[in-house]
Scaffold this motif. Structure first.
Motif, PDB file in Angstrom:
ATOM      1  N   LYS A 122      42.230  35.162  55.314  1.00  0.00           N
ATOM      2  CA  LYS A 122      42.190  36.343  56.189  1.00  0.00           C
ATOM      3  C   LYS A 122      42.549  37.605  55.413  1.00  0.00           C
ATOM      4  CE  LYS A 122      43.281  33.816  60.397  1.00  0.00           C
ATOM      5  NZ  LYS A 122      44.266  33.573  61.441  1.00  0.00           N
ATOM      6  N   ILE A 123      43.378  37.461  54.383  1.00  0.00           N
ATOM      7  CA  ILE A 123      43.795  38.610  53.584  1.00  0.00           C
ATOM      8  C   ILE A 123      42.738  38.926  52.520  1.00  0.00           C
ATOM      9  CG2 ILE A 123      45.555  39.477  51.996  1.00  0.00           C
ATOM     10  CD1 ILE A 123      47.549  37.709  53.592  1.00  0.00           C
ATOM     11  N   LEU A 124      42.337  37.918  51.782  1.00  0.00           N
ATOM     12  CA  LEU A 124      41.282  38.051  50.777  1.00  0.00           C
ATOM     13  C   LEU A 124      40.253  36.969  51.034  1.00  0.00           C
ATOM     14  CD1 LEU A 124      43.109  38.672  47.379  1.00  0.00           C
ATOM     15  CD2 LEU A 124      41.570  40.213  48.547  1.00  0.00           C
ATOM     16  N   GLU A 125      38.988  37.365  51.109  1.00  0.00           N
ATOM     17  CA  GLU A 125      37.931  36.406  51.416  1.00  0.00           C
ATOM     18  C   GLU A 125      37.605  35.479  50.257  1.00  0.00           C
ATOM     19  OE1 GLU A 125      34.650  38.746  52.730  1.00  0.00           O
ATOM     20  OE2 GLU A 125      35.809  39.656  54.340  1.00  0.00           O
ATOM     21  N   LYS A 126      37.739  36.001  49.034  1.00  0.00           N
ATOM     22  CA  LYS A 126      37.399  35.181  47.879  1.00  0.00           C
ATOM     23  C   LYS A 126      38.374  35.466  46.747  1.00  0.00           C
ATOM     24  CE  LYS A 126      33.977  38.528  46.340  1.00  0.00           C
ATOM     25  NZ  LYS A 126      32.623  38.737  45.925  1.00  0.00           N
ATOM     26  N   ASN A 127      38.318  34.621  45.735  1.00  0.00           N
ATOM     27  CA  ASN A 127      39.199  34.780  44.582  1.00  0.00           C
ATOM     28  C   ASN A 127      38.798  36.018  43.790  1.00  0.00           C
ATOM     29  OD1 ASN A 127      40.332  32.388  45.365  1.00  0.00           O
ATOM     30  ND2 ASN A 127      39.201  31.153  43.898  1.00  0.00           N
ATOM     31  N   ILE A 128      39.785  36.653  43.183  1.00  0.00           N
ATOM     32  CA  ILE A 128      39.543  37.827  42.351  1.00  0.00           C
ATOM     33  C   ILE A 128      40.547  37.793  41.206  1.00  0.00           C
ATOM     34  CG2 ILE A 128      41.047  39.329  43.726  1.00  0.00           C
ATOM     35  CD1 ILE A 128      38.935  41.575  43.131  1.00  0.00           C
ATOM     36  N   GLY A 129      40.161  38.358  40.087  1.00  0.00           N
ATOM     37  CA  GLY A 129      41.054  38.397  38.937  1.00  0.00           C
ATOM     38  C   GLY A 129      42.275  39.266  39.210  1.00  0.00           C
ATOM     39  N   ILE A 130      43.401  38.868  38.629  1.00  0.00           N
ATOM     40  CA  ILE A 130      44.671  39.594  38.759  1.00  0.00           C
ATOM     41  C   ILE A 130      45.155  39.928  37.356  1.00  0.00           C
ATOM     42  CG2 ILE A 130      47.092  39.424  39.465  1.00  0.00           C
ATOM     43  CD1 ILE A 130      45.442  39.253  41.857  1.00  0.00           C
ATOM     44  N   ALA A 131      45.566  41.163  37.149  1.00  0.00           N
ATOM     45  CA  ALA A 131      46.129  41.551  35.854  1.00  0.00           C
ATOM     46  C   ALA A 131      47.166  42.638  36.047  1.00  0.00           C
ATOM     47  CB  ALA A 131      45.038  42.044  34.918  1.00  0.00           C
ATOM     48  N   ILE A 132      48.163  42.634  35.188  1.00  0.00           N
ATOM     49  CA  ILE A 132      49.132  43.720  35.128  1.00  0.00           C
ATOM     50  C   ILE A 132      49.226  44.116  33.656  1.00  0.00           C
ATOM     51  CG2 ILE A 132      51.481  44.494  35.595  1.00  0.00           C
ATOM     52  CD1 ILE A 132      51.699  42.294  37.695  1.00  0.00           C
ATOM     53  N   PRO A 133      48.383  45.071  33.225  1.00  0.00           N
ATOM     54  CA  PRO A 133      48.413  45.476  31.817  1.00  0.00           C
ATOM     55  C   PRO A 133      49.752  46.104  31.437  1.00  0.00           C
ATOM     56  CG  PRO A 133      46.437  46.297  32.925  1.00  0.00           C
ATOM     57  CD  PRO A 133      47.346  45.758  33.976  1.00  0.00           C
ATOM     58  N   LYS A 134      50.114  45.989  30.164  1.00  0.00           N
ATOM     59  CA  LYS A 134      51.345  46.606  29.671  1.00  0.00           C
ATOM     60  C   LYS A 134      51.051  48.062  29.331  1.00  0.00           C
ATOM     61  CE  LYS A 134      53.750  42.705  27.641  1.00  0.00           C
ATOM     62  NZ  LYS A 134      54.287  42.130  26.417  1.00  0.00           N
TER      63      LYS A 134
END
Length: 182
Positions: A122-134
């Protein structure tokens, strides 16, 4: 249609007047604003993203183009320009939305883009990449509380970004030539 002074000239820039066109409740920037990343305040970035602005900004090795994840119109403008991923609000937000092992969370931030399964469709329909660049900009993005949808432009300097892509951006945050790994 009236032309208004942009609220950005006060909150983001210490430059001359930039004008915006206001249609309904949304501001449209007539010219792209270029800002040095050291002059950018987190509160100004938060306001710009909430207003639906598209921003080109530096990361740990390449420039990204991004917008507020919740703004579907802005997201559609940049989708497909590069590899899509999001910069989340925090590590806790990642754990609440995705099925994540603790050892992966410990490796963030860093030069990795993770693809996790979504817990709640319900929050996100599909998978998506996650990143936290430095990068300092990433810290400002996270402190703003926004979830930012990004595309990797695969460019180490602003000169490496095509004019067509630069025209899509309302704000460009300059950090010169980036030295990190791509």
């Amino acid at each position: 249609m009236k032309i208004y002074k942009s609220f950005y000239e006060i909150t983001i820039l210490k430059w001359s007047i930039y004008k915006c066109i206001r249609l309904k409740t949304r501001f449209y920037v007539v010219s792209t604003m270029i800002i040095n990343y050291k002059d950018l305040k987190a509160s100004s970035l938060k306001k710009a993203l909430k207003k639906g602005n598209i921003v080109i900004f530096p990361s740990d090795g390449t420039y990204l183009i991004g917008c507020n994840f919740l703004d579907k119109e802005a997201r559609q403008k940049i989708q497909g320009l590069g590899f899509n991923f999001i910069i989340p609000r925090s590590k806790k937000w990642i754990e609440s939305i995705f099925k994540v092992k603790k050892n992966y969370i410990k490796m963030i931030p860093g030069p990795f883009i993770y693809l996790f399964d979504v817990k709640n469709k319900k929050i996100l329909e599909k998978n998506i990449g996650i990143a936290i660049p430095k990068h300092e900009i990433t810290e400002k993005i996270q402190s703003s509380g926004n979830i930012v949808f990004n595309c990797d432009l695969n460019a180490r300097s602003l000169r490496d970004i095509s004019k067509d892509i630069r025209k899509k951006a309302d704000i460009i945050i300059d950090n010169g030539v980036l030295e990190g790994d791509k």
